[in-house]
Design a protein around this motif. Sequence first.
Motif, mmCIF file in Angstrom:
data_model
loop_
_atom_site.group_PDB
_atom_site.id
_atom_site.type_symbol
_atom_site.label_atom_id
_atom_site.label_comp_id
_atom_site.label_asym_id
_atom_site.label_seq_id
_atom_site.Cartn_x
_atom_site.Cartn_y
_atom_site.Cartn_z
ATOM 1 N N VAL A 197 -89.045 86.681 7.324
ATOM 2 C CA VAL A 197 -87.863 85.841 7.102
ATOM 3 C C VAL A 197 -86.615 86.533 7.637
ATOM 4 O O VAL A 197 -85.769 85.908 8.303
ATOM 5 N N LEU A 198 -86.486 87.823 7.368
ATOM 6 C CA LEU A 198 -85.299 88.559 7.816
ATOM 7 C C LEU A 198 -85.248 88.664 9.327
ATOM 8 O O LEU A 198 -84.183 88.494 9.938
ATOM 9 N N THR A 199 -86.382 88.947 9.966
ATOM 10 C CA THR A 199 -86.386 89.090 11.426
ATOM 11 C C THR A 199 -86.294 87.732 12.120
ATOM 12 O O THR A 199 -85.687 87.620 13.184
ATOM 13 N N TRP A 200 -86.882 86.705 11.521
ATOM 14 C CA TRP A 200 -86.821 85.369 12.124
ATOM 15 C C TRP A 200 -85.380 84.865 12.172
ATOM 16 O O TRP A 200 -84.977 84.206 13.136
ATOM 17 N N ASN A 201 -84.595 85.179 11.156
ATOM 18 C CA ASN A 201 -83.217 84.690 11.080
ATOM 19 C C ASN A 201 -82.203 85.673 11.646
ATOM 20 O O ASN A 201 -80.994 85.393 11.587
ATOM 21 N N GLU A 202 -82.639 86.797 12.168
ATOM 22 C CA GLU A 202 -81.709 87.806 12.675
ATOM 23 C C GLU A 202 -80.977 87.282 13.907
ATOM 24 O O GLU A 202 -81.579 86.745 14.833
ATOM 25 N N TYR A 203 -79.672 87.464 13.911
ATOM 26 C CA TYR A 203 -78.850 86.939 15.018
ATOM 27 C C TYR A 203 -78.113 88.022 15.789
ATOM 28 O O TYR A 203 -78.055 87.960 17.025
ATOM 29 N N PHE A 204 -77.580 89.023 15.097
ATOM 30 C CA PHE A 204 -76.661 89.962 15.743
ATOM 31 C C PHE A 204 -77.328 90.704 16.894
ATOM 32 O O PHE A 204 -76.847 90.674 18.043
ATOM 33 N N PHE A 205 -78.431 91.389 16.626
ATOM 34 C CA PHE A 205 -79.084 92.167 17.678
ATOM 35 C C PHE A 205 -79.724 91.267 18.728
ATOM 36 O O PHE A 205 -79.801 91.637 19.905
ATOM 37 N N ALA A 206 -80.185 90.084 18.312
ATOM 38 C CA ALA A 206 -80.760 89.163 19.285
ATOM 39 C C ALA A 206 -79.701 88.681 20.271
ATOM 40 O O ALA A 206 -79.964 88.548 21.473
ATOM 41 N N ALA A 207 -78.488 88.430 19.776
ATOM 42 C CA ALA A 207 -77.410 88.015 20.670
ATOM 43 C C ALA A 207 -76.892 89.174 21.517
ATOM 44 O O ALA A 207 -76.448 88.967 22.650
ATOM 45 N N LEU A 208 -76.956 90.389 20.977
ATOM 46 C CA LEU A 208 -76.430 91.553 21.686
ATOM 47 C C LEU A 208 -77.373 92.050 22.769
ATOM 48 O O LEU A 208 -76.940 92.410 23.866
ATOM 49 N N LEU A 209 -78.658 92.067 22.480
ATOM 50 C CA LEU A 209 -79.626 92.735 23.351
ATOM 51 C C LEU A 209 -80.473 91.788 24.187
ATOM 52 O O LEU A 209 -81.418 92.224 24.844
ATOM 53 N N THR A 210 -80.187 90.490 24.142
ATOM 54 C CA THR A 210 -80.920 89.530 24.964
ATOM 55 C C THR A 210 -79.941 88.706 25.785
ATOM 56 O O THR A 210 -78.766 88.594 25.428
ATOM 57 N N GLY A 211 -80.464 88.133 26.861
ATOM 58 C CA GLY A 211 -79.604 87.324 27.704
ATOM 59 C C GLY A 211 -80.259 86.059 28.197
ATOM 60 O O GLY A 211 -79.672 84.974 28.142
ATOM 61 N N THR A 212 -81.509 86.171 28.650
ATOM 62 C CA THR A 212 -82.202 85.010 29.218
ATOM 63 C C THR A 212 -83.649 84.934 28.768
ATOM 64 O O THR A 212 -84.081 83.930 28.196
ATOM 65 N N ASN A 213 -84.405 85.992 29.004
ATOM 66 C CA ASN A 213 -85.857 85.940 28.814
ATOM 67 C C ASN A 213 -86.278 86.063 27.357
ATOM 68 O O ASN A 213 -87.267 85.456 26.947
ATOM 69 N N ALA A 214 -85.571 86.861 26.558
ATOM 70 C CA ALA A 214 -86.000 87.161 25.186
ATOM 71 C C ALA A 214 -85.088 86.542 24.133
ATOM 72 O O ALA A 214 -85.106 86.959 22.975
ATOM 73 N N VAL A 215 -84.322 85.529 24.495
ATOM 74 C CA VAL A 215 -83.418 84.877 23.542
ATOM 75 C C VAL A 215 -84.237 84.213 22.439
ATOM 76 O O VAL A 215 -85.261 83.584 22.699
ATOM 77 N N THR A 216 -83.782 84.338 21.209
ATOM 78 C CA THR A 216 -84.503 83.786 20.060
ATOM 79 C C THR A 216 -83.842 82.501 19.569
ATOM 80 O O THR A 216 -82.769 82.107 20.041
ATOM 81 N N LEU A 217 -84.481 81.862 18.599
ATOM 82 C CA LEU A 217 -83.982 80.591 18.079
ATOM 83 C C LEU A 217 -82.590 80.685 17.445
ATOM 84 O O LEU A 217 -81.764 79.795 17.646
ATOM 85 N N PRO A 218 -82.295 81.715 16.607
ATOM 86 C CA PRO A 218 -80.937 81.775 16.042
ATOM 87 C C PRO A 218 -79.843 81.794 17.101
ATOM 88 O O PRO A 218 -78.777 81.193 16.907
ATOM 89 N N VAL A 219 -80.087 82.458 18.208
ATOM 90 C CA VAL A 219 -79.096 82.477 19.286
ATOM 91 C C VAL A 219 -78.970 81.099 19.916
ATOM 92 O O VAL A 219 -77.864 80.645 20.253
ATOM 93 N N MET A 220 -80.103 80.408 20.065
ATOM 94 C CA MET A 220 -80.066 79.061 20.634
ATOM 95 C C MET A 220 -79.354 78.088 19.703
ATOM 96 O O MET A 220 -78.630 77.203 20.158
ATOM 97 N N VAL A 221 -79.570 78.251 18.383
ATOM 98 C CA VAL A 221 -78.885 77.382 17.422
ATOM 99 C C VAL A 221 -77.373 77.574 17.512
ATOM 100 O O VAL A 221 -76.607 76.603 17.480
ATOM 101 N N ALA A 222 -76.939 78.816 17.609
ATOM 102 C CA ALA A 222 -75.499 79.101 17.665
ATOM 103 C C ALA A 222 -74.858 78.642 18.963
ATOM 104 O O ALA A 222 -73.627 78.546 19.044
#
Length: 308
Positions: free
Chosen positions: A238-263
């Motif tokens: 649950v914590l990793t699925w909803n994580e946004y900060f590091f996903a937005a910081l360390l991804t750009g195109t290929n490894a973007v996660t759902l929280p970044v897409m939602v935002a």
Amino acid sequence: MAETTAQIFHDSPADRSFKARRFAGRFAIYAILIFWAVVCLFPIYWTITTAFKTAPDVMRGHIVPWWDFKPNWLGWRSLGLSPDTIGQVSTVRDQFLLRFENSMIASISSSALAVGLGSCAAYGLSRFSYKFGFMRNPDISFFFLSQLILPPVVLALPFLVLYRDLALVDTRFGLIMIYTLTVLPIVIWIMRDQFGSIPTELEEAAMVDGLSIWGAFLTIVLPIAAPGMVAAFILSMVLTWNEYFFAALLTGTNAVTLPVMVASQTGSQGISWWAMAALSFAAILPLIVIGVVLERYIIKGMAAGAVK
């Protein structure tokens, strides 16, 4: 005569008063529980209904479908997931599936890795005595927990520089590594309490029968600690699925996660609330399914003292 006396006692004012108080107490308890369930489930209901609203319905705060507003597939159509677009080629749907895959792989892999490493560390802390300078077992355990006190933004620049030098920026492996580090302290504390509740006499009896420490750990301790491990895994996921900060910081195109897409559901005319709601519900649906399927393991883990 005995039956008449029993009937009179049964219908006595004191007995009726007792039953009335008991009924009132139960009614109050159930009323509070139902109210709290409505409060907890209302955000999910609001998200689901918003996914079927148009812009005017969102702005007016309409809540009840077919009463306040007529449901519309606008939010799902913007993601290519509506009945009239599901069979067509959709770039947005392909992006959603890629982000969903990234989140699934990163969260499951990091949670499994954290539970594996954290269980070994927690077992050592619960069974053996360590000494590193002035630090003992309680100090080491608190050291792990203290890693959660540090704000993630403080680690932003060091991790960004490290990941750039190691070529881990915008990679799933990089997300898995940093997610494992973020949830590992929680897993260690959960599993330390879980292992601490298991009597050491079971392992001693197993070793008397010829098993090694690892053999006793794998065949005796792990099956007993399985509910706590499942609870730790679900919490980590649950914590990793909803994580946004590091996903937005360390991804750009290929490894973007759902929280970044939602935002990122914003445009020149503002926020597309209907698309964001549809995407949010699609993102939380796997967690709901996992929670329902593994509910009994969560309850066992909590009852065993794994979650405090």
